[in-house]
Every structure is written in C-alpha cells, then in structure tokens.
Scaffold this motif. Structure first.
Motif, PDB file in Angstrom:
ATOM      1  N   GLU A 188       8.727   4.925  10.345  1.00  0.00           N
ATOM      2  CA  GLU A 188       8.046   3.559  11.094  1.00  0.00           C
ATOM      3  C   GLU A 188       6.475   3.667  10.947  1.00  0.00           C
ATOM      4  O   GLU A 188       6.207   4.547  11.204  1.00  0.00           O
ATOM      5  N   HIS A 189       5.926   2.569  10.826  1.00  0.00           N
ATOM      6  CA  HIS A 189       4.569   2.309  10.656  1.00  0.00           C
ATOM      7  C   HIS A 189       3.942   2.838   9.455  1.00  0.00           C
ATOM      8  O   HIS A 189       2.704   3.006   9.295  1.00  0.00           O
ATOM      9  N   ASP A 190       4.695   3.609   8.417  1.00  0.00           N
ATOM     10  CA  ASP A 190       4.019   3.840   7.343  1.00  0.00           C
ATOM     11  C   ASP A 190       3.900   2.675   6.518  1.00  0.00           C
ATOM     12  O   ASP A 190       4.419   1.679   6.537  1.00  0.00           O
ATOM     13  N   GLN A 191       2.722   2.608   5.348  1.00  0.00           N
ATOM     14  CA  GLN A 191       2.282   1.643   4.582  1.00  0.00           C
ATOM     15  C   GLN A 191       3.370   1.615   3.662  1.00  0.00           C
ATOM     16  O   GLN A 191       3.853   2.551   3.071  1.00  0.00           O
ATOM     17  N   ALA A 192       3.356   0.306   2.959  1.00  0.00           N
ATOM     18  CA  ALA A 192       4.530   0.130   1.933  1.00  0.00           C
ATOM     19  C   ALA A 192       4.031  -0.756   1.016  1.00  0.00           C
ATOM     20  O   ALA A 192       3.052  -1.556   1.031  1.00  0.00           O
ATOM     21  N   ALA A 193       4.626  -0.459  -0.343  1.00  0.00           N
ATOM     22  CA  ALA A 193       4.284  -1.263  -1.532  1.00  0.00           C
ATOM     23  C   ALA A 193       5.384  -2.148  -1.847  1.00  0.00           C
ATOM     24  O   ALA A 193       6.528  -1.459  -1.853  1.00  0.00           O
ATOM     25  N   ILE A 194       5.267  -3.397  -1.958  1.00  0.00           N
ATOM     26  CA  ILE A 194       6.459  -4.170  -2.685  1.00  0.00           C
ATOM     27  C   ILE A 194       6.402  -4.439  -3.943  1.00  0.00           C
ATOM     28  O   ILE A 194       5.308  -4.991  -4.514  1.00  0.00           O
ATOM     29  N   LEU A 195       7.442  -3.853  -4.740  1.00  0.00           N
ATOM     30  CA  LEU A 195       7.125  -4.169  -6.226  1.00  0.00           C
ATOM     31  C   LEU A 195       8.066  -5.400  -6.649  1.00  0.00           C
ATOM     32  O   LEU A 195       9.400  -5.107  -6.352  1.00  0.00           O
ATOM     33  N   VAL A 196       7.780  -6.076  -7.377  1.00  0.00           N
ATOM     34  CA  VAL A 196       8.582  -7.469  -7.585  1.00  0.00           C
ATOM     35  C   VAL A 196       8.667  -7.442  -9.165  1.00  0.00           C
ATOM     36  O   VAL A 196       7.897  -7.435  -9.964  1.00  0.00           O
ATOM     37  N   TYR A 197      10.044  -7.346  -9.451  1.00  0.00           N
ATOM     38  CA  TYR A 197      10.403  -7.361 -10.911  1.00  0.00           C
ATOM     39  C   TYR A 197      11.279  -8.943 -11.210  1.00  0.00           C
ATOM     40  O   TYR A 197      11.258  -9.621 -10.250  1.00  0.00           O
ATOM     41  N   ASP A 198      11.470  -9.130 -12.475  1.00  0.00           N
ATOM     42  CA  ASP A 198      12.169 -10.316 -12.540  1.00  0.00           C
ATOM     43  C   ASP A 198      13.761 -10.238 -12.062  1.00  0.00           C
ATOM     44  O   ASP A 198      14.129 -11.328 -11.686  1.00  0.00           O
ATOM     45  N   ASP A 199      14.258  -9.283 -12.018  1.00  0.00           N
ATOM     46  CA  ASP A 199      15.528  -9.008 -11.426  1.00  0.00           C
ATOM     47  C   ASP A 199      15.814  -8.283 -10.168  1.00  0.00           C
ATOM     48  O   ASP A 199      16.956  -8.155  -9.579  1.00  0.00           O
ATOM     49  N   ASN A 200      14.628  -7.737  -9.605  1.00  0.00           N
ATOM     50  CA  ASN A 200      14.809  -7.106  -8.383  1.00  0.00           C
ATOM     51  C   ASN A 200      13.636  -6.900  -7.711  1.00  0.00           C
ATOM     52  O   ASN A 200      12.509  -6.957  -8.300  1.00  0.00           O
ATOM     53  N   ILE A 201      13.660  -6.450  -6.396  1.00  0.00           N
ATOM     54  CA  ILE A 201      12.399  -6.102  -5.535  1.00  0.00           C
ATOM     55  C   ILE A 201      12.513  -4.815  -5.142  1.00  0.00           C
ATOM     56  O   ILE A 201      13.721  -4.524  -4.844  1.00  0.00           O
ATOM     57  N   GLU A 202      11.496  -3.820  -5.259  1.00  0.00           N
ATOM     58  CA  GLU A 202      11.693  -2.604  -4.547  1.00  0.00           C
ATOM     59  C   GLU A 202      10.535  -2.359  -3.345  1.00  0.00           C
ATOM     60  O   GLU A 202       9.515  -2.937  -3.758  1.00  0.00           O
ATOM     61  N   VAL A 203      10.855  -1.807  -2.473  1.00  0.00           N
ATOM     62  CA  VAL A 203       9.938  -1.223  -1.388  1.00  0.00           C
ATOM     63  C   VAL A 203       9.713   0.412  -1.761  1.00  0.00           C
ATOM     64  O   VAL A 203      10.519   0.958  -1.539  1.00  0.00           O
ATOM     65  N   ARG A 204       8.320   0.522  -1.965  1.00  0.00           N
ATOM     66  CA  ARG A 204       8.116   2.075  -1.983  1.00  0.00           C
ATOM     67  C   ARG A 204       7.146   2.473  -0.891  1.00  0.00           C
ATOM     68  O   ARG A 204       6.335   1.672  -0.566  1.00  0.00           O
ATOM     69  N   PRO A 205       6.905   3.764  -0.720  1.00  0.00           N
ATOM     70  CA  PRO A 205       5.772   4.183   0.304  1.00  0.00           C
ATOM     71  C   PRO A 205       4.604   3.931  -0.652  1.00  0.00           C
ATOM     72  O   PRO A 205       4.471   4.369  -1.912  1.00  0.00           O
ATOM     73  N   LEU A 206       3.664   3.569   0.051  1.00  0.00           N
ATOM     74  CA  LEU A 206       2.467   3.390  -0.414  1.00  0.00           C
ATOM     75  C   LEU A 206       1.981   4.670  -1.256  1.00  0.00           C
ATOM     76  O   LEU A 206       1.280   4.500  -2.356  1.00  0.00           O
ATOM     77  N   GLU A 207       2.076   5.640  -0.620  1.00  0.00           N
ATOM     78  CA  GLU A 207       1.523   6.979  -1.094  1.00  0.00           C
ATOM     79  C   GLU A 207       2.227   7.289  -2.365  1.00  0.00           C
ATOM     80  O   GLU A 207       1.560   7.825  -3.464  1.00  0.00           O
ATOM     81  N   TYR A 208       3.525   6.849  -2.646  1.00  0.00           N
ATOM     82  CA  TYR A 208       4.032   7.177  -3.879  1.00  0.00           C
ATOM     83  C   TYR A 208       3.581   6.258  -4.863  1.00  0.00           C
ATOM     84  O   TYR A 208       3.164   6.830  -5.994  1.00  0.00           O
ATOM     85  N   ILE A 209       3.030   4.729  -4.581  1.00  0.00           N
ATOM     86  CA  ILE A 209       2.498   3.916  -5.500  1.00  0.00           C
ATOM     87  C   ILE A 209       1.121   4.683  -6.044  1.00  0.00           C
ATOM     88  O   ILE A 209       0.630   4.681  -7.056  1.00  0.00           O
ATOM     89  N   LYS A 210       0.147   5.011  -5.092  1.00  0.00           N
ATOM     90  CA  LYS A 210      -0.835   5.566  -5.123  1.00  0.00           C
ATOM     91  C   LYS A 210      -1.009   6.849  -5.999  1.00  0.00           C
ATOM     92  O   LYS A 210      -2.024   7.259  -7.138  1.00  0.00           O
ATOM     93  N   GLU A 211      -0.073   7.756  -5.872  1.00  0.00           N
ATOM     94  CA  GLU A 211       0.282   8.772  -6.582  1.00  0.00           C
ATOM     95  C   GLU A 211       0.299   8.645  -8.204  1.00  0.00           C
ATOM     96  O   GLU A 211      -0.287   9.187  -9.132  1.00  0.00           O
ATOM     97  N   LYS A 212       1.511   7.411  -8.261  1.00  0.00           N
ATOM     98  CA  LYS A 212       2.002   7.251  -9.714  1.00  0.00           C
ATOM     99  C   LYS A 212       0.885   6.386 -10.172  1.00  0.00           C
ATOM    100  O   LYS A 212       0.763   6.541 -11.927  1.00  0.00           O
ATOM    101  N   LEU A 213       0.083   5.386  -9.582  1.00  0.00           N
ATOM    102  CA  LEU A 213      -0.659   4.807 -10.478  1.00  0.00           C
ATOM    103  C   LEU A 213      -2.231   4.926 -10.159  1.00  0.00           C
ATOM    104  O   LEU A 213      -3.120   4.398 -10.372  1.00  0.00           O
ATOM    105  N   GLY A 214      -2.557   5.854  -9.445  1.00  0.00           N
ATOM    106  CA  GLY A 214      -4.022   6.424  -9.193  1.00  0.00           C
ATOM    107  C   GLY A 214      -4.829   6.000 -10.136  1.00  0.00           C
ATOM    108  O   GLY A 214      -6.111   5.673 -10.055  1.00  0.00           O
TER     109      GLY A 214
END
Length: 69
Positions: A3-29
């Motif tokens: 609870e209260h963690d920051q999240a990133a919302i990834l929007v694709y043509d066929d689905n939407i994903e909610v990922r921890p913001l730290e995951y995105i920063k790590e992968k796309l840093g």
C-alpha cells in the motif's frame, strides 16, 4: 506491491499492466536517463524536415505515451 507504493501503468493495444515503479525504473533506467540528451539532439526543425517523408506511414489511430514521474 505494498500500500502507498508508486506504480506505473503500461497501456498496450490489447491489455493494461500495473507494475511497481521501481521495476520500471530498473528496466528502463537507461532509456529514461538518455531521453533528455536525445531530445536535445533529435527535437529540432532540421530533424523534423529530415523525417518528414515518413509521415505518410504514420499509424492512424491512437498513440500511447507513458510518463514516468
């Protein structure tokens, strides 16, 4: 995620994903870090003119943009 963690919302043509913001920063840093540098080089009138001929191939419909805060 907790609870209260920051999240990133990834929007694709066929689905939407909610990922921890730290995951995105790590992968796309590297991509996120280089965005400002590349914008200075590529976001110019000269670059726009050089790529103008490709506008006819631009995909119709919606474009998706993800902003990482």
């Amino acid at each position: 995620m907790k609870e209260h963690d920051q999240a990133a919302i990834l929007v694709y043509d066929d689905n939407i994903e909610v990922r921890p913001l730290e995951y995105i920063k790590e992968k796309l840093g590297c991509a996120v870090a280089s965005q400002d540098s590349l914008t200075k080089i590529w976001d110019t009138p000269e670059e726009d003119e050089a790529w103008e001929h490709l506008q006819k191939y631009k995909k119709c419909g919606h474009s998706h943009q993800i902003n990482i805060l």
